[in-house]
Design an enzyme around this catalytic site. Structure first.
Site, PDB file in Angstrom:
ATOM      1  N   ASP A  18       0.967  -1.171  -0.488  1.00  0.00           N
ATOM      2  CA  ASP A  18       0.023   0.212   0.023  1.00  0.00           C
ATOM      3  C   ASP A  18       1.352   1.386   0.006  1.00  0.00           C
ATOM      4  O   ASP A  18       1.630   1.431   1.040  1.00  0.00           O
ATOM      5  CB  ASP A  18      -1.038   0.001   1.385  1.00  0.00           C
ATOM      6  CG  ASP A  18      -2.249   0.675   0.677  1.00  0.00           C
ATOM      7  OD1 ASP A  18      -3.688   0.884   1.860  1.00  0.00           O
ATOM      8  OD2 ASP A  18      -2.549   1.585   0.626  1.00  0.00           O
ATOM      9  N   TYR A  23      -1.188  10.008  -3.648  1.00  0.00           N
ATOM     10  CA  TYR A  23      -1.070  11.683  -4.420  1.00  0.00           C
ATOM     11  C   TYR A  23      -0.654  12.056  -4.061  1.00  0.00           C
ATOM     12  O   TYR A  23       0.808  13.379  -4.134  1.00  0.00           O
ATOM     13  CB  TYR A  23      -2.101  12.144  -3.736  1.00  0.00           C
ATOM     14  CG  TYR A  23      -3.729  11.366  -4.640  1.00  0.00           C
ATOM     15  CD1 TYR A  23      -3.120   9.835  -4.982  1.00  0.00           C
ATOM     16  CD2 TYR A  23      -4.953  11.485  -4.666  1.00  0.00           C
ATOM     17  CE1 TYR A  23      -4.213   8.462  -6.001  1.00  0.00           C
ATOM     18  CE2 TYR A  23      -5.847  11.062  -5.033  1.00  0.00           C
ATOM     19  CZ  TYR A  23      -5.587   9.273  -5.522  1.00  0.00           C
ATOM     20  OH  TYR A  23      -6.478   8.703  -6.478  1.00  0.00           O
ATOM     21  N   ARG A  60      -1.470  14.645   9.018  1.00  0.00           N
ATOM     22  CA  ARG A  60      -2.358  14.217   9.938  1.00  0.00           C
ATOM     23  C   ARG A  60      -2.054  14.128  11.203  1.00  0.00           C
ATOM     24  O   ARG A  60      -2.545  13.572  12.109  1.00  0.00           O
ATOM     25  CB  ARG A  60      -2.120  12.428  10.010  1.00  0.00           C
ATOM     26  CG  ARG A  60      -2.135  12.017   8.836  1.00  0.00           C
ATOM     27  CD  ARG A  60      -2.816  10.816   8.100  1.00  0.00           C
ATOM     28  NE  ARG A  60      -2.556  10.158   6.551  1.00  0.00           N
ATOM     29  CZ  ARG A  60      -2.677   8.988   5.716  1.00  0.00           C
ATOM     30  NH1 ARG A  60      -2.791   7.877   6.866  1.00  0.00           N
ATOM     31  NH2 ARG A  60      -3.222   9.335   4.351  1.00  0.00           N
ATOM     32  N   ASP A 120      -3.581   2.565  -5.348  1.00  0.00           N
ATOM     33  CA  ASP A 120      -2.367   2.560  -4.899  1.00  0.00           C
ATOM     34  C   ASP A 120      -1.755   0.675  -3.890  1.00  0.00           C
ATOM     35  O   ASP A 120      -1.277   0.855  -2.882  1.00  0.00           O
ATOM     36  CB  ASP A 120      -2.244   4.064  -3.578  1.00  0.00           C
ATOM     37  CG  ASP A 120      -3.028   3.560  -2.785  1.00  0.00           C
ATOM     38  OD1 ASP A 120      -4.376   2.753  -2.972  1.00  0.00           O
ATOM     39  OD2 ASP A 120      -3.830   4.163  -1.690  1.00  0.00           O
ATOM     40  N   GLU A 121      -2.699   0.216  -4.898  1.00  0.00           N
ATOM     41  CA  GLU A 121      -2.634  -0.634  -3.986  1.00  0.00           C
ATOM     42  C   GLU A 121      -2.158  -2.136  -4.479  1.00  0.00           C
ATOM     43  O   GLU A 121      -2.769  -2.092  -5.651  1.00  0.00           O
ATOM     44  CB  GLU A 121      -3.901  -1.761  -2.778  1.00  0.00           C
ATOM     45  CG  GLU A 121      -4.276  -0.274  -1.695  1.00  0.00           C
ATOM     46  CD  GLU A 121      -5.483  -0.908  -1.080  1.00  0.00           C
ATOM     47  OE1 GLU A 121      -5.943  -1.754   0.071  1.00  0.00           O
ATOM     48  OE2 GLU A 121      -6.612   0.329  -1.651  1.00  0.00           O
TER      49      GLU A 121
END
Length: 753
Positions: A18, A23, A60, A120-121
């Site tokens: 992952d 982005y 985050r 994206d995985e």
DNA sequence: CATTGTGTAAAT
DNA sequence: TATTTACAC
């Protein structure tokens, strides 16, 4: 001390990788000054600063979440850098990221079967690589571990009370059960892969390593960013006992909720008391069985060797007041979307030689004034025709059809005088158009690219399907043999291929060949049984036309290409079971450069293979088709009504092979049951390789192999311009060409064998 | 007024 | 088959 556990031989090693806030990473690679900063990527939308679709880990920490509005993020985290994705003017925003993801897949696909699960995985089946590593290097020494491998997290390690064992210790245990040892190998391999990804793309990713997809996926997110986690089989039940149900892929929505409500179950482990029957009763045979297995940490889903998407779509939302209420505005947006879709289709055609067959339109329509202001949905589809104007026209009529279903009477389209509204009072809040049913079309068989299709990594992106040809050889008994011209003179060939030969019974065998890379052929299956020969193998007309002349009295092999949509694949799976014919022994068929039988005359001499991938409906090139593609495929053009023609081409190929072998008189005809046939085929292959080697020496060139990563600019430049272009386009998605010491073309393309 | 845009899979 | 629904990121 781990308890030895009897492992069935089919223990798999699956990894899920992952990309971390992908982005953001893509933007940071473009603008390195953004690295290490709080960054958010927002989708263009002036309202409240746009919606965030990715948030860096620095941001985050300030509490910024995905799906916040840009303005809100700025409030919480004033330092955040918001990067806008390009939206308008033909620039499909997500395509940029998708291409970046492709770079990663390209690196990963070197290791094993690869499935692109999302932008994206990636899932990776590295069972084989792990087993090989186990034989070669196990047990490992701590010194031999890479840093990244050392940093692996092993779930369930340092339990309370016990003496802490480091991950490195765990990986290097000598006496661990085989399943753990395989996971250790997997972890070491994945560590290498992640380092390779970083080195070659500058992207970091996290990974989970476990015995199945569900576990790998579950685990990959446990330590982010840029870390990898292993879930040993022995820890699975412990984990599932405490894990919130939602965390399991597929249980994040309504099903998970109803599980909780119906059964009071909060973790997968709490499902254990329920019998499979009970679960099936409640949730259906399929879902019930799946749940029962999930509760036990079991999941048989296979990693699909698929790296290309199966559909394209583009959509646009018109939230709230922006809802479209006039046909004019709807048409405007349908036009925009059609253009964008066609661009995606062009790209796919150019890069992968694929075309879509189905056009689908969705629209969310809000009906006002009427009884309920409830939002409703409508979806319509029709055959897809290439070309922006055609797509627009079709999409328009789909929209109108949908609207008619939706609105009473015929009022739907006419605007009410004065007010800007239509008489039906509809308001469109979402339009989406998509292209589905994508499948490969034959590449120009004369194309140089087909000569250069490397046998490894058949699932690599950016490469055209190379399974286009059957090699036909051996002897054919045909009623036409009496008419076989005695001369090899190509001039005679034309008359040899007269129409009446078509109705003659042809018995023959498509000869299997081999390859040095069995791993890349793992999806190969044979269909060769007399009993099956008249069976209902459902397949496309193309396959039908190929198999029927051969099917009745002989044996043939089918080769599955890398695409799940491949004609052959569907042919094999089309028996309703959905399964490949696993009871049949896989047989390799080599593809080789070949001229299309219908398009050549003088080259018939070398025509030992036939194109079997013609999907007639697709061959007719549409206006939107790129001109260079068009010229490559021109000679293959035929239309739906020309099934017969294609069928003939196939038979001509057979007939020719018959003639060729008659003149050479090398091999006896072959018949037999599956049991006797397969060994014979193998033996034949050996001989074929030998004769092929000779003939290729004689002719100067036949089969070529190359390693993509070894192609170098200097050498490429020596090729004719058209070939350069074609190769570049085929390599487009892969990492930049590397410099190399070698300077001559022949250094790069040694003749096989 | 407002989680967008893409994509997959299974049920119906 | 065509369409709808669910799910995920």
């Amino acid at each position: 001390m781990p308890v030895a556990r009897p492992d069935s031989g089919d223990t798999r090693v699956i990894a899920h990788l992952d990309l971390d806030c992908f982005y953001v990473q893509v933007e940071q690679r473009k603008r390195p000054e953004l690295r290490g900063k709080p960054v958010g990527v927002v989708q263009y939308n002036p309202w409240k600063g746009g919606g965030l679709i990715a948030v860096s880990y620095e941001a985050r920490k300030c509490g910024v979440l995905r799906c916040m509005r840009g303005d809100d993020a700025k409030k919480i985290c004033p330092d955040i850098e918001l990067v806008k994705t390009p939206w308008a003017d033909g620039h499909a925003p997500l395509n940029w990221y998708r291409d970046a993801g492709t770079e990663v897949v390209t690196v990963l696909s070197r290791a094993g079967v690869c499935e692109r699960a999302s932008i994206d995985e990636v899932y990776l089946d590295i069972t084989e690589a792990a087993a090989a590593r186990l034989l070669k290097d196990f047990p490992f020494t701590i010194d031999s571990l890479s840093d990244e491998a050392r940093k692996t997290r092993i779930l369930g390690l340092a339990e309370d009370g016990e003496i802490a064992m480091t991950a490195a210790d765990w990986l290097c245990q000598k006496d661990s059960p085989r399943c753990d040892a395989l996971l250790a190998c997997g972890a070491i391999i994945v560590a290498e892969l992640r380092e390779a990804v970083l080195a070659e793309t500058q992207f970091t990713c996290s990974a989970g390593i476990g015995h199945n997809k569900m576990l790998a996926k579950l685990t990959s997110g446990m330590h982010k960013p840029a870390q990898q986690t292993v879930i040993p089989a022995s820890y699975v039940s412990t984990l599932l006992a405490s894990l919130p149900l939602k965390k399991i892929g597929g249980l994040g929505g309504k099903l998970g909720k109803s599980l909780q409500e119906d059964l009071g179950v909060k973790t997968p482990g709490e499902l254990l008391p329920f019998s499979q029957l009970k679960l099936q009763e409640l949730y259906g045979a399929n879902t019930g069985a799946w749940l029962w297995h999930i509760a036990r940490g079991k999941n048989g889903d296979e990693v699909q060797g698929r790296v290309l998407t199966k559909s394209h779509s583009c959509s646009r939302a018109f939230p709230g007041p922006k809802a479209l209420t006039s046909m004019t505005s709807v048409m405007h947006w349908l036009g925009e979307l059609s253009d964008r879709l066609q661009e995606q289709l062009d790209l796919d055609l150019e890069m992968h030689n694929r075309k879509a067959k189905l056009l689908v339109l969705h629209a969310a329509v809000h009906l006002r004034g009427a009884s309920q202001p409830a939002k409703k949905f409508s979806s319509k589809s029709c055959p897809l025709r290439y070309g922006k104007e055609k797509i627009l026209a079709d999409v328009r009529s789909l929209f109108e059809r949908g609207l008619r279903d939706f609105c009473p009477l015929n009022k739907s389209l006419s605007p009410v005088k004065g007010s800007g509204r239509n008489s039906c009072n509809w308001a469109v809040t979402l339009i989406s158009i998509g292209a589905n049913d994508i499948s490969a079309i034959p590449t120009g068989v004369n194309s140089i690219t087909s000569f250069f299709a490397a046998p490894t990594h058949s699932h690599l992106p950016g490469r055209r399907s190379r399974v286009e040809h059957f090699q036909v050889s051996e002897e054919f008994e045909t009623g036409a043999s009496s008419r076989t011209p005695s001369s090899n003179d190509p001039e005679n060939m034309t008359s040899f291929f007269s129409d009446d030969i078509i109705n003659d019974e042809v018995t023959g065998i498509l000869q299997p060949c081999s390859s040095e890379e069995p791993a890349s052929y793992r999806n190969l299956f044979a269909v060769d049984d007399d009993k099956n020969s008249d069976a209902d193998i459902k397949c496309t007309p193309a396959i039908e036309s190929i198999s029927s002349p051969v099917r009745r009295k002989s044996h043939f092999q089918l080769f599955e290409s890398d695409s799940r949509n491949s004609v052959l694949n569907r042919c094999i799976r089309g028996d309703g079971s959905g399964n490949p014919c696993e009871d049949l022994e896989p047989t390799l068929i080599q593809c080789s450069p070949v001229e299309h039988p219908t398009s050549v005359s003088s080259e018939l001499e070398t025509c030992s293979a036939i194109n079997i991938n013609s999907q007639h409906a697709d061959l007719k090139l549409e206006d939107g088709c790129r001109s260079d593609v068009r010229s490559n495929t021109r000679e293959l053009e035929c239309s739906r009504e020309a099934d017969e023609k294609s069928s003939r081409a196939v038979q001509l190929g057979l007939a020719f092979a018959s003639k060729a072998s008659t003149s050479e008189r090398q091999n006896p005809p072959i018949t037999g049951t599956k049991a006797t046939l397969v060994p014979k085929l193998k033996e034949l292959w050996q001989r074929n390789v030998a004769t092929q080697a000779q003939s290729s020496v004689k002719r100067g060139a036949s089969n070529w192999e190359y390693k993509q990563e070894e192609i170098d600019e200097v050498v490429l430049a020596q090729l004719p311009v058209e070939i350069q272009q074609e190769l570049r386009s085929s390599l487009k998605l892969n990492r930049p060409l590397r410099p190399s010491k070698r300077t001559s073309i022949s250094d790069f393309f040694p003749s096989a064998k």
